[in-house]
Design an enzyme around this catalytic site. Structure first.
Site, PDB file in Angstrom:
ATOM      1  N   LYS A 140       1.015  -0.269   4.004  1.00 17.77           N
ATOM      2  CA  LYS A 140       0.962   0.650   2.974  1.00 17.77           C
ATOM      3  C   LYS A 140       0.842   2.661   2.986  1.00 17.77           C
ATOM      4  CE  LYS A 140      -4.277   0.990   2.995  1.00 17.77           C
ATOM      5  NZ  LYS A 140      -4.418   0.344   3.915  1.00 17.77           N
ATOM      6  N   TYR A 223      -5.737   4.382  -1.733  1.00 21.56           N
ATOM      7  CA  TYR A 223      -6.470   3.564  -1.712  1.00 21.56           C
ATOM      8  C   TYR A 223      -7.450   4.173  -2.951  1.00 21.56           C
ATOM      9  CZ  TYR A 223      -6.517   3.335   3.310  1.00 21.56           C
ATOM     10  OH  TYR A 223      -5.949   3.467   4.693  1.00 21.56           O
TER      11      TYR A 223
END
Length: 406
Positions: A140, A223
Protein backbone atom coordinates in the site's frame (compact mmCIF):
# COMPACT_ATOMS: atom_id res chain seq x y z
CA UNK A 1 5.62 0.83 0.09
CA UNK A 2 4.61 -0.06 3.62
CA UNK A 3 5.46 2.64 6.08
CA UNK A 4 5.40 2.06 9.77
CA UNK A 5 7.65 4.42 11.71
CA UNK A 6 10.80 2.38 11.22
CA UNK A 7 10.05 1.46 7.65
CA UNK A 8 11.00 2.67 4.25
CA UNK A 9 11.38 1.37 0.74
CA UNK A 10 14.64 2.31 -0.89
CA UNK A 11 14.66 3.75 -4.42
CA UNK A 12 15.13 0.30 -5.90
CA UNK A 13 14.30 1.45 -9.41
CA UNK A 14 15.23 -0.34 -12.65
CA UNK A 15 18.93 -0.15 -13.35
CA UNK A 16 21.46 -2.40 -15.05
CA UNK A 17 20.66 -5.63 -16.86
CA UNK A 18 21.83 -8.89 -15.33
CA UNK A 19 21.51 -12.55 -16.16
CA UNK A 20 19.23 -14.78 -14.12
CA UNK A 21 21.14 -17.70 -12.61
CA UNK A 22 20.31 -20.53 -10.28
CA UNK A 23 22.48 -21.78 -7.44
CA UNK A 24 24.42 -24.11 -9.71
CA UNK A 25 25.39 -21.16 -11.91
CA UNK A 26 23.28 -22.40 -14.83
CA UNK A 27 20.34 -20.71 -16.43
CA UNK A 28 17.18 -22.11 -14.76
CA UNK A 29 14.90 -24.52 -16.60
CA UNK A 30 11.40 -23.36 -17.53
CA UNK A 31 8.72 -23.54 -14.87
CA UNK A 32 6.48 -26.59 -14.82
CA UNK A 33 3.46 -27.89 -12.96
CA UNK A 34 0.05 -26.23 -12.76
CA UNK A 35 -0.98 -23.45 -15.11
CA UNK A 36 -0.67 -20.02 -13.47
CA UNK A 37 -4.04 -18.49 -12.71
CA UNK A 38 -5.62 -21.89 -12.02
CA UNK A 39 -6.55 -23.08 -8.54
CA UNK A 40 -3.42 -24.70 -7.13
CA UNK A 41 -3.26 -28.17 -5.61
CA UNK A 42 -3.65 -27.68 -1.86
CA UNK A 43 -0.37 -29.47 -1.17
CA UNK A 44 1.80 -27.24 -3.36
CA UNK A 45 3.42 -24.17 -1.80
CA UNK A 46 2.84 -20.90 -3.65
CA UNK A 47 6.11 -19.80 -5.26
CA UNK A 48 6.82 -16.09 -4.76
CA UNK A 49 9.13 -13.45 -6.13
CA UNK A 50 9.69 -10.29 -4.11
CA UNK A 51 9.89 -7.37 -6.52
CA UNK A 52 11.98 -4.51 -5.13
CA UNK A 53 14.67 -4.89 -2.46
CA UNK A 54 14.31 -1.65 -0.53
CA UNK A 55 14.09 -1.36 3.26
CA UNK A 56 10.65 -2.89 3.76
CA UNK A 57 11.51 -5.92 1.63
CA UNK A 58 14.81 -6.57 3.37
CA UNK A 59 13.76 -5.92 6.96
CA UNK A 60 10.28 -7.48 6.90
CA UNK A 61 9.05 -9.21 3.74
CA UNK A 62 11.96 -11.53 3.00
CA UNK A 63 12.36 -12.75 6.63
CA UNK A 64 8.59 -13.39 6.83
CA UNK A 65 8.78 -16.39 4.50
CA UNK A 66 10.39 -18.39 7.33
CA UNK A 67 7.10 -18.06 9.25
CA UNK A 68 4.95 -18.74 6.18
CA UNK A 69 6.56 -21.93 4.93
CA UNK A 70 3.31 -23.86 5.47
CA UNK A 71 2.04 -22.65 2.11
CA UNK A 72 4.48 -20.04 0.76
CA UNK A 73 7.96 -20.31 -0.69
CA UNK A 74 10.35 -17.54 -1.70
CA UNK A 75 12.07 -18.58 -4.92
CA UNK A 76 13.15 -15.32 -6.60
CA UNK A 77 13.85 -11.62 -6.19
CA UNK A 78 13.80 -8.73 -8.63
CA UNK A 79 16.02 -5.69 -8.20
CA UNK A 80 17.85 -3.06 -10.19
CA UNK A 81 20.93 -3.44 -8.02
CA UNK A 82 23.47 -6.17 -8.78
CA UNK A 83 24.88 -6.29 -5.25
CA UNK A 84 21.44 -6.66 -3.67
CA UNK A 85 20.55 -9.49 -6.04
CA UNK A 86 23.78 -11.35 -5.33
CA UNK A 87 23.76 -10.97 -1.55
CA UNK A 88 20.04 -11.61 -1.04
CA UNK A 89 20.14 -14.68 -3.30
CA UNK A 90 23.04 -16.05 -1.27
CA UNK A 91 21.46 -15.23 2.12
CA UNK A 92 18.10 -16.88 1.36
CA UNK A 93 19.47 -19.60 -0.91
CA UNK A 94 17.20 -18.63 -3.76
CA UNK A 95 16.92 -20.25 -7.15
CA UNK A 96 16.65 -17.04 -9.17
CA UNK A 97 17.50 -13.35 -9.19
CA UNK A 98 16.34 -11.00 -11.93
CA UNK A 99 16.86 -7.44 -13.03
CA UNK A 100 13.85 -5.31 -13.87
CA UNK A 101 14.49 -5.83 -17.57
CA UNK A 102 14.04 -9.55 -16.89
CA UNK A 103 10.71 -9.23 -15.11
CA UNK A 104 8.87 -11.33 -17.70
CA UNK A 105 11.48 -14.07 -17.27
CA UNK A 106 10.81 -13.97 -13.54
CA UNK A 107 7.07 -14.32 -14.07
CA UNK A 108 7.62 -17.66 -15.80
CA UNK A 109 9.18 -19.06 -12.63
CA UNK A 110 6.63 -18.05 -9.97
CA UNK A 111 2.97 -18.25 -9.00
CA UNK A 112 2.78 -14.90 -7.18
CA UNK A 113 4.69 -11.68 -6.68
CA UNK A 114 5.01 -9.44 -3.66
CA UNK A 115 5.40 -5.92 -5.05
CA UNK A 116 7.51 -3.73 -2.75
CA UNK A 117 8.32 -1.02 -5.30
CA UNK A 118 7.89 2.77 -5.18
CA UNK A 119 4.22 3.75 -5.32
CA UNK A 120 4.45 5.02 -8.89
CA UNK A 121 5.52 1.57 -10.11
CA UNK A 122 2.76 -0.51 -8.48
CA UNK A 123 0.29 -0.32 -11.35
CA UNK A 124 2.72 -1.19 -14.14
CA UNK A 125 4.18 -4.23 -12.43
CA UNK A 126 0.79 -5.48 -11.24
CA UNK A 127 -0.65 -5.32 -14.75
CA UNK A 128 2.39 -7.07 -16.23
CA UNK A 129 2.18 -9.83 -13.63
CA UNK A 130 -1.55 -10.30 -14.20
CA UNK A 131 -1.09 -10.61 -17.95
CA UNK A 132 1.36 -13.42 -17.27
CA UNK A 133 -1.20 -15.20 -15.07
CA UNK A 134 0.66 -14.44 -11.83
CA UNK A 135 -1.14 -13.50 -8.60
CA UNK A 136 -0.28 -10.14 -6.98
CA UNK A 137 0.21 -9.08 -3.37
CA UNK A 138 0.91 -5.35 -3.62
CA UNK A 139 2.14 -2.96 -0.97
CA UNK A 140 0.00 0.00 0.00
CA UNK A 141 -0.88 2.54 -1.14
CA UNK A 142 -2.24 0.50 -4.02
CA UNK A 143 -1.19 3.13 -6.57
CA UNK A 144 -0.95 6.89 -7.01
CA UNK A 145 -4.25 7.47 -8.84
CA UNK A 146 -7.70 5.93 -8.91
CA UNK A 147 -7.24 5.33 -12.62
CA UNK A 148 -4.17 3.20 -11.94
CA UNK A 149 -6.05 1.27 -9.25
CA UNK A 150 -8.85 0.47 -11.68
CA UNK A 151 -6.33 -0.71 -14.27
CA UNK A 152 -4.88 -3.08 -11.69
CA UNK A 153 -8.28 -4.45 -10.67
CA UNK A 154 -9.36 -4.91 -14.28
CA UNK A 155 -6.13 -6.61 -15.32
CA UNK A 156 -6.29 -9.10 -12.47
CA UNK A 157 -9.99 -9.78 -13.00
CA UNK A 158 -9.52 -10.38 -16.73
CA UNK A 159 -6.59 -12.71 -16.09
CA UNK A 160 -8.47 -14.53 -13.28
CA UNK A 161 -5.66 -13.97 -10.80
CA UNK A 162 -5.90 -12.82 -7.19
CA UNK A 163 -5.07 -9.27 -6.16
CA UNK A 164 -4.52 -8.37 -2.52
CA UNK A 165 -3.28 -5.10 -1.02
CA UNK A 166 -0.86 -5.50 1.90
CA UNK A 167 -2.86 -4.05 4.79
CA UNK A 168 -0.98 -6.00 7.44
CA UNK A 169 -3.09 -4.60 10.30
CA UNK A 170 -6.13 -6.45 8.91
CA UNK A 171 -4.49 -9.57 10.39
CA UNK A 172 -2.87 -8.09 13.51
CA UNK A 173 -4.23 -9.23 16.88
CA UNK A 174 -4.20 -5.98 18.86
CA UNK A 175 -5.65 -3.88 16.05
CA UNK A 176 -8.47 -6.35 15.40
CA UNK A 177 -9.19 -6.54 19.15
CA UNK A 178 -9.43 -2.74 19.46
CA UNK A 179 -11.73 -2.36 16.48
CA UNK A 180 -14.06 -5.19 17.50
CA UNK A 181 -14.21 -3.98 21.10
CA UNK A 182 -15.38 -0.58 19.86
CA UNK A 183 -17.88 -2.02 17.39
CA UNK A 184 -19.42 -4.30 20.05
CA UNK A 185 -20.57 -1.20 21.86
CA UNK A 186 -18.24 -1.29 24.85
CA UNK A 187 -17.40 2.39 24.29
CA UNK A 188 -21.07 3.24 23.85
CA UNK A 189 -22.17 4.95 20.66
CA UNK A 190 -19.09 5.70 18.57
CA UNK A 191 -18.62 9.42 17.99
CA UNK A 192 -15.20 10.20 16.58
CA UNK A 193 -11.76 8.89 15.68
CA UNK A 194 -8.54 10.90 15.88
CA UNK A 195 -5.05 9.92 14.80
CA UNK A 196 -1.51 11.30 14.58
CA UNK A 197 1.18 9.73 12.41
CA UNK A 198 4.48 11.52 11.93
CA UNK A 199 8.21 11.07 11.51
CA UNK A 200 11.25 13.03 10.39
CA UNK A 201 12.08 11.75 6.92
CA UNK A 202 15.64 11.57 5.69
CA UNK A 203 16.69 14.13 3.11
CA UNK A 204 16.38 12.70 -0.41
CA UNK A 205 14.23 9.75 0.65
CA UNK A 206 12.00 8.38 -2.09
CA UNK A 207 8.79 9.35 -0.27
CA UNK A 208 9.72 13.04 -0.66
CA UNK A 209 9.67 12.77 -4.47
CA UNK A 210 6.47 13.53 -6.35
CA UNK A 211 7.47 11.44 -9.39
CA UNK A 212 7.63 8.33 -7.20
CA UNK A 213 4.24 8.98 -5.61
CA UNK A 214 5.57 10.59 -2.44
CA UNK A 215 3.56 12.56 0.11
CA UNK A 216 2.38 12.10 3.68
CA UNK A 217 -1.15 10.97 2.77
CA UNK A 218 0.10 8.25 0.42
CA UNK A 219 2.82 7.11 2.78
CA UNK A 220 1.27 7.20 6.24
CA UNK A 221 -2.17 8.78 5.81
CA UNK A 222 -3.56 5.56 4.34
CA UNK A 223 -3.18 3.95 7.78
CA UNK A 224 -5.39 6.60 9.39
CA UNK A 225 -7.93 6.50 6.57
CA UNK A 226 -8.15 2.72 6.56
CA UNK A 227 -8.46 2.48 10.35
CA UNK A 228 -11.36 4.96 10.43
CA UNK A 229 -13.22 3.22 7.59
CA UNK A 230 -12.91 -0.16 9.26
CA UNK A 231 -13.87 1.20 12.68
CA UNK A 232 -17.11 2.80 11.49
CA UNK A 233 -17.79 0.03 8.93
CA UNK A 234 -18.70 2.85 6.56
CA UNK A 235 -17.32 5.16 3.90
CA UNK A 236 -16.86 8.93 4.27
CA UNK A 237 -19.32 11.16 2.44
CA UNK A 238 -17.29 14.35 2.60
CA UNK A 239 -13.66 15.19 3.33
CA UNK A 240 -11.58 18.30 3.89
CA UNK A 241 -7.87 18.90 4.32
CA UNK A 242 -5.21 21.53 4.82
CA UNK A 243 -1.55 21.06 3.90
CA UNK A 244 1.33 23.24 5.08
CA UNK A 245 5.03 23.49 4.28
CA UNK A 246 7.49 25.33 6.51
CA UNK A 247 10.07 25.86 3.78
CA UNK A 248 12.19 22.71 4.22
CA UNK A 249 13.85 22.30 0.82
CA UNK A 250 13.81 18.52 0.84
CA UNK A 251 10.00 18.52 1.19
CA UNK A 252 9.04 21.13 -1.40
CA UNK A 253 7.68 18.56 -3.88
CA UNK A 254 5.14 17.09 -1.45
CA UNK A 255 3.04 18.05 1.56
CA UNK A 256 5.17 18.39 4.68
CA UNK A 257 2.18 18.20 7.03
CA UNK A 258 -1.52 17.59 6.31
CA UNK A 259 -4.52 17.79 8.62
CA UNK A 260 -7.63 15.96 7.40
CA UNK A 261 -11.26 15.50 8.39
CA UNK A 262 -13.61 12.80 7.11
CA UNK A 263 -17.36 12.95 7.69
CA UNK A 264 -19.37 9.73 7.81
CA UNK A 265 -23.10 9.36 7.19
CA UNK A 266 -24.21 8.71 10.78
CA UNK A 267 -22.74 11.92 12.12
CA UNK A 268 -19.38 10.34 12.93
CA UNK A 269 -16.11 12.17 12.31
CA UNK A 270 -12.52 11.05 11.76
CA UNK A 271 -9.64 13.51 11.96
CA UNK A 272 -5.93 12.94 11.59
CA UNK A 273 -2.62 14.73 11.06
CA UNK A 274 0.34 13.34 9.11
CA UNK A 275 3.81 14.87 8.92
CA UNK A 276 7.27 14.19 7.53
CA UNK A 277 8.88 16.88 9.69
CA UNK A 278 7.88 16.06 13.26
CA UNK A 279 8.79 13.69 16.07
CA UNK A 280 7.87 10.02 15.73
CA UNK A 281 4.23 9.46 16.68
CA UNK A 282 1.88 6.66 15.60
CA UNK A 283 -1.36 6.73 17.58
CA UNK A 284 -5.13 6.78 17.35
CA UNK A 285 -8.02 7.35 19.76
CA UNK A 286 -11.58 6.04 19.43
CA UNK A 287 -14.17 7.98 21.45
CA UNK A 288 -17.70 6.90 22.27
CA UNK A 289 -20.43 7.99 24.68
CA UNK A 290 -19.23 5.67 27.51
CA UNK A 291 -15.48 5.63 27.08
CA UNK A 292 -12.46 5.84 24.81
CA UNK A 293 -9.58 3.70 23.56
CA UNK A 294 -6.11 5.10 22.97
CA UNK A 295 -3.70 3.00 20.88
CA UNK A 296 0.00 3.91 20.89
CA UNK A 297 2.05 2.61 19.19
CA UNK A 298 -0.75 1.81 16.77
CA UNK A 299 0.65 1.31 13.28
CA UNK A 300 4.13 -0.12 13.86
CA UNK A 301 5.64 -3.43 12.85
CA UNK A 302 9.16 -2.96 14.28
CA UNK A 303 7.96 -2.98 17.90
CA UNK A 304 5.09 -4.15 20.09
CA UNK A 305 1.67 -2.48 20.12
CA UNK A 306 -0.47 -1.24 23.02
CA UNK A 307 -3.84 0.31 23.80
CA UNK A 308 -5.43 1.75 26.93
CA UNK A 309 -9.17 1.33 27.35
CA UNK A 310 -11.14 3.71 29.58
CA UNK A 311 -14.82 2.90 30.29
CA UNK A 312 -16.86 4.75 32.90
CA UNK A 313 -13.61 6.07 34.37
CA UNK A 314 -11.98 2.63 34.76
CA UNK A 315 -8.79 1.97 32.82
CA UNK A 316 -7.10 -1.17 31.60
CA UNK A 317 -4.20 -1.69 29.26
CA UNK A 318 -3.53 -4.37 26.68
CA UNK A 319 -0.16 -4.81 25.03
CA UNK A 320 1.41 -7.30 22.70
CA UNK A 321 5.10 -7.80 21.97
CA UNK A 322 6.71 -7.49 18.59
CA UNK A 323 5.15 -9.83 16.03
CA UNK A 324 5.84 -10.72 12.42
CA UNK A 325 3.03 -8.83 10.66
CA UNK A 326 4.08 -9.87 7.15
CA UNK A 327 3.97 -13.66 7.41
CA UNK A 328 0.21 -13.53 8.15
CA UNK A 329 -0.32 -11.69 4.86
CA UNK A 330 1.57 -14.38 2.99
CA UNK A 331 -0.21 -17.23 4.74
CA UNK A 332 -3.63 -15.73 4.12
CA UNK A 333 -2.98 -14.79 0.49
CA UNK A 334 -1.50 -18.18 -0.35
CA UNK A 335 -4.58 -19.87 1.12
CA UNK A 336 -6.76 -17.63 -1.05
CA UNK A 337 -4.79 -18.72 -4.12
CA UNK A 338 -4.85 -22.40 -3.28
CA UNK A 339 -8.54 -22.44 -2.33
CA UNK A 340 -9.79 -19.96 -4.95
CA UNK A 341 -11.08 -17.38 -2.46
CA UNK A 342 -11.22 -13.64 -2.99
CA UNK A 343 -8.88 -11.93 -0.54
CA UNK A 344 -9.74 -9.22 1.92
CA UNK A 345 -8.15 -6.63 1.68
CA UNK A 346 -8.93 -6.63 -2.03
CA UNK A 347 -8.08 -4.28 -4.85
CA UNK A 348 -11.35 -2.49 -4.16
CA UNK A 349 -10.17 -1.79 -0.60
CA UNK A 350 -6.97 -0.23 -1.86
CA UNK A 351 -8.81 1.75 -4.52
CA UNK A 352 -11.12 3.32 -1.95
CA UNK A 353 -8.24 4.59 0.17
CA UNK A 354 -6.54 6.09 -2.88
CA UNK A 355 -9.83 7.70 -3.88
CA UNK A 356 -9.99 9.37 -0.48
CA UNK A 357 -6.34 10.45 -0.66
CA UNK A 358 -7.02 12.12 -4.03
CA UNK A 359 -10.07 13.89 -2.60
CA UNK A 360 -8.12 15.12 0.42
CA UNK A 361 -5.35 16.56 -1.75
CA UNK A 362 -8.01 18.18 -3.94
CA UNK A 363 -9.58 19.73 -0.85
CA UNK A 364 -6.23 21.09 0.34
CA UNK A 365 -5.56 22.54 -3.12
CA UNK A 366 -9.00 24.13 -3.50
CA UNK A 367 -9.30 25.05 0.19
CA UNK A 368 -12.82 23.66 0.48
CA UNK A 369 -14.55 20.37 1.37
CA UNK A 370 -14.92 17.69 -1.30
CA UNK A 371 -17.86 15.28 -1.57
CA UNK A 372 -17.13 11.58 -1.98
CA UNK A 373 -19.22 9.44 -4.31
CA UNK A 374 -21.06 6.63 -2.59
CA UNK A 375 -19.13 3.38 -2.37
CA UNK A 376 -20.58 0.14 -1.08
CA UNK A 377 -18.00 -2.00 0.66
CA UNK A 378 -19.39 -5.49 1.13
CA UNK A 379 -16.48 -7.19 2.89
CA UNK A 380 -14.57 -5.86 5.89
CA UNK A 381 -11.84 -7.45 8.04
CA UNK A 382 -13.01 -9.62 10.94
CA UNK A 383 -11.48 -11.60 13.80
CA UNK A 384 -11.44 -14.65 11.54
CA UNK A 385 -8.46 -13.07 9.76
CA UNK A 386 -6.37 -12.88 12.92
CA UNK A 387 -3.03 -14.62 12.42
CA UNK A 388 -0.09 -14.32 14.84
CA UNK A 389 3.55 -15.20 14.27
CA UNK A 390 6.58 -14.38 16.45
CA UNK A 391 8.72 -11.36 15.68
CA UNK A 392 11.73 -11.59 13.40
CA UNK A 393 15.25 -10.39 14.08
CA UNK A 394 16.30 -7.45 11.95
CA UNK A 395 18.74 -8.71 9.32
CA UNK A 396 21.83 -6.88 8.12
CA UNK A 397 20.74 -4.42 5.44
CA UNK A 398 22.30 -4.25 1.99
CA UNK A 399 22.63 -0.78 0.42
CA UNK A 400 19.45 0.58 2.04
CA UNK A 401 18.37 2.55 5.12
CA UNK A 402 15.11 3.40 6.82
CA UNK A 403 13.02 6.41 5.87
CA UNK A 404 13.01 7.92 9.33
CA UNK A 405 15.95 10.02 10.48
CA UNK A 406 17.30 8.80 13.81
Amino acid sequence: MDHGRASGTGPDAPAERATSVNRSGCRPPPAHGHRRGDVMPSIAPVRYAVVGLGHIAQVAVLPAFAHARRNSKLVAVVSGDRTKRREITRRYRLDHAFSYEQFEDCLREVDAVYIALPNSMHAEYTVRAAKAGVHVLCEKPMAVTVRECRQMVTACRNARVKLMIAYRLHFETLNISAMELARRGQLGELKFFTSSFSMTVRRGDIRTRRDYGGGTLYDIGVYCINAARNLFRAEPTRVSAMSVNSGVKSLVEIDETTAATMQFGDGQLATFVTSFNAADVAAYRIVGTRGHLHAEPAYEYAEGLKYTLTIDGKRRTKRIGKRDQFAPELLYFSDCIRNDRQPEPSGEEGLQDVRIVEALYESARRQRPVAIRSFRKLVRPTSRQRISRPGVRKPDLIKVQSASRD
